[in-house]
Design an enzyme around this catalytic site. Structure first.
Site, PDB file in Angstrom:
ATOM      1  N   GLY A  47      38.511  34.689  30.315  1.00  0.00           N
ATOM      2  CA  GLY A  47      39.335  34.089  31.598  1.00  0.00           C
ATOM      3  C   GLY A  47      38.476  33.958  32.891  1.00  0.00           C
ATOM      4  N   GLU A  63      39.005  28.180  30.881  1.00  0.00           N
ATOM      5  CA  GLU A  63      38.192  29.176  30.788  1.00  0.00           C
ATOM      6  C   GLU A  63      37.525  29.742  29.551  1.00  0.00           C
ATOM      7  OE1 GLU A  63      36.571  31.154  33.209  1.00  0.00           O
ATOM      8  OE2 GLU A  63      37.511  30.048  35.063  1.00  0.00           O
ATOM      9  N   GLU A  67      33.780  29.818  28.457  1.00  0.00           N
ATOM     10  CA  GLU A  67      33.058  31.215  28.072  1.00  0.00           C
ATOM     11  C   GLU A  67      32.724  31.286  26.486  1.00  0.00           C
ATOM     12  OE1 GLU A  67      35.429  34.413  29.613  1.00  0.00           O
ATOM     13  OE2 GLU A  67      35.197  33.398  31.851  1.00  0.00           O
ATOM     14  N   PRO A  84      48.067  46.023  43.959  1.00  0.00           N
ATOM     15  CA  PRO A  84      47.789  45.977  45.528  1.00  0.00           C
ATOM     16  C   PRO A  84      46.650  46.970  45.931  1.00  0.00           C
ATOM     17  CG  PRO A  84      49.976  46.862  45.406  1.00  0.00           C
ATOM     18  CD  PRO A  84      49.453  46.721  44.022  1.00  0.00           C
ATOM     19  N   GLU A 120      27.334  38.264  24.918  1.00  0.00           N
ATOM     20  CA  GLU A 120      28.066  38.370  23.537  1.00  0.00           C
ATOM     21  C   GLU A 120      29.290  38.031  23.602  1.00  0.00           C
ATOM     22  OE1 GLU A 120      26.884  42.225  21.603  1.00  0.00           O
ATOM     23  OE2 GLU A 120      26.126  42.717  23.353  1.00  0.00           O
TER      24      GLU A 120
END
Length: 155
Positions: A47, A63, A67, A84, A120
């Site tokens: 992500g 993403e 990746e 938050p 990996e």
């Protein structure tokens, strides 16, 4: 390298960043795809940040491909995370309050491999993941992922 800072409403010190992560199960739905990051050596779901001009599902698909080399399709929303009390600070000094969505995705094609962001990649069971050094935000997503709840988590 990303550093996670914690404190009462500390994220108010950062800028907002929209992100996404992907949950990809193996064929038996007993293992999840994780990647090991090049910047800090920790494990995570594939992500990253949503770019201006793309939807969150487009970002998720992009993403995962960047990746892992895999092509996926977004199936459903598993959760929205907006703590938050946590802020991420990058090596360049930028700091963010990350609001991230985690999606279940389905494998369409591609070939599993490494990228300049990963050292990996692999599929791991819940027991294996429990012993791995995951990045902080993804540790909290595991409970929702393994619960098989049809209602998205909002945290």
């Amino acid at each position: 390298m990303a550093q996670y800072l914690y404190g009462d409403r500390i994220a108010a010190q950062g800028r907002l960043m929209l992100g996404c992560s992907a949950t990809l199960f193996d064929a038996t739905r007993s293992k999840l795809l994780l990647t090991r990051r090049t910047d800090n050596g920790r494990w995570c779901l594939p992500g990253g940040a949503v770019d201006a001009g793309e939807s969150v599902s487009e970002a998720c698909v992009r993403e995962v491909f960047e990746e892992t080399g895999l092509t996926v399709q977004v199936v459903r929303l598993l959760g929205i995370y907006s703590n938050p009390h946590r802020m991420v600070r990058y090596a360049d000094g930028n700091q963010y309050h990350v609001i991230s969505m985690n999606f279940e995705v389905a494998l369409i094609g591609g070939e599993l491999g490494l990228s300049n962001e990963t050292t990996e990649v692999g599929y791991f069971s819940q027991a294996e993941i429990d012993t791995m050094d995951l990045i902080d935000p993804h540790r909290e997503r595991m409970a929702a992922i393994w619960s098989n709840d049809s209602i998205p988590t909002i945290a």
